[in-house]
Scaffold this active site. Structure first.
Site, PDB file in Angstrom:
ATOM      1  CB  SER A 221      -0.909   0.019   1.234  1.00  0.00           C
ATOM      2  OG  SER A 221      -1.595   1.254   1.339  1.00  0.00           O
ATOM      3  CE1 TYR A 234      -4.304  -2.763   4.498  1.00  0.00           C
ATOM      4  CE2 TYR A 234      -3.440  -0.572   4.059  1.00  0.00           C
ATOM      5  CZ  TYR A 234      -3.944  -1.772   3.609  1.00  0.00           C
ATOM      6  OH  TYR A 234      -4.068  -1.991   2.256  1.00  0.00           O
TER       7      TYR A 234
END
Length: 351
Positions: A221, A234
């Site tokens: 990400s 995350y």
């Protein structure tokens, strides 16, 4: 003395020119990926007969499965949603004529990989896409605001869902700082985002090593470009994805295997509430098409020109600005407001 100063400044000026010349060259490489990193038409099918895609039922994973089938590969599609997998398998078969194998599995759970290994053991797998991942909370929040950090939770019941929606609307009205980050747990995030990638590589990499070819794409990400507040768990899991991928590439590059971490920013998927597409928020199909052009661009890419620019911008911004309370609170309020608006529109259209 004068000649020494002239030599110093001339050398310094030359070094600066070379430095920025190299930077400019790297920029042109990203702008003209087809020219710098061409892929033969048979590139993917030459890696092996089969591609394996985790998290393939929707979004980025679904588009990777379709794209690889269009490149002449049979595809193993994996997620926990049987109905959508079967629908995708039918679409792939009808549009490409390729064979599709459906594996229904929940990557947040333990003790699932022996069955996966058994299902894949006889396949000539040339491409692995580790796409599956979960976000602890769509609405960004501080770590301790997550009410279920130490639980391995399943599907939330309706009372939990009701409380969640109430909290979203209350945050939109700036009346509370109660927890928005529920339903996910540490174990589920680690199992899905970290353990699954490692175990899938362990399962498939030996065959690639024996054949001396293969491609592994691990989806990270863009927010992992810096230590990112409000998405701490995350972002940390995605940093693992990147470091693991880069280490493996250094180990197995000599074996003819490409291992790459791809770090997108905005892609219009369920994870970000299906945001409208634009220059920086790409459709899953556009992002996958772009990212495949960068397979030979190194062990980590952003997968597109616009996301490469966003990564540069984020890394160039002083962390004091990113970490300012006003910025963090603004991010939380912005995402909550967008989600509230989406749900309001959905409710109106359904009425």
């Amino acid at each position: 003395m004068k000649s020494l100063l002239e030599l110093f400044f001339t050398s310094f000026g030359g070094a600066v020119a070379v430095y920025y010349g190299v930077k400019l060259l790297l920029v042109t490489r990203m702008l003209y990926s087809k020219m710098w990193f061409p892929l033969p038409k048979s590139f993917f099918s030459s890696m092996g007969e089969w591609a394996v895609v985790t998290g393939a039922s929707e979004g980025i994973g679904r588009e990777y499965a379709l794209a690889l089938a269009e490149q002449g590969m049979n595809v193993v599609i994996m997620s926990r949603t049987k109905a959508t997998l079967e629908e995708l398998a039918k679409e792939i078969g009808n549009t490409t004529g390729r064979e599709v194998k459906v594996l229904v599995t929940d990557f947040t759970m333990d003790n699932i990989f022996s069955d996966i290994e058994e299902q894949l053991k006889d396949l000539n797998i040339g491409v692995l896409v580790n796409n599956v991942g979960i976000l602890p909370s769509v609405v960004p929040c501080r770590f301790l605001e997550n009410a279920d950090l130490d639980q391995v939770s399943g599907v939330p019941d309706m009372s939990q869902m009701h409380n969640f929606l109430n909290n979203v609307y209350r945050l939109y009205n700036f009346q509370t700082e109660q927890s928005l980050c529920i339903f996910q747990a540490i174990t589920r995030v680690i199992n899905c985002n970290v353990k699954t990638m490692v175990k899938m590589c362990k399962t498939i990499l030996p065959g690639m090593e024996n054949r001396g070819r293969g491609v592994i794409v691990n989806v990270s990400s863009g927010i992992a470009s810096i230590p990112f507040p409000m998405y701490s768990l995350y972002a940390a899991s995605k940093i693992f994805v990147e470091r693991f991928s880069q280490g493996l590439q250094a180990e197995y590059k000599k074996n003819g295997i490409i291992i790459q971490a791809v770090a997108p920013f905005g892609v219009s998927t369920r994870m970000n509430g299906y945001q409208s597409t634009n220059v920086v928020t790409l459709s899953p199909r556009d992002f996958v098409k772009s990212s495949l052009q960068y397979l030979r661009a190194g062990d980590r890419t952003y997968g597109s020109i616009s996301h490469t620019f966003l990564g540069w911008l984020l890394q160039s911004t002083p962390l004091k600005i990113v970490y300012a309370e006003a910025v963090l609170n603004g991010l939380q309020e912005f995402v909550a407001r967008k989600l509230a608006q989406k749900r309001s529109m959905a409710a109106l259209s359904a009425a």
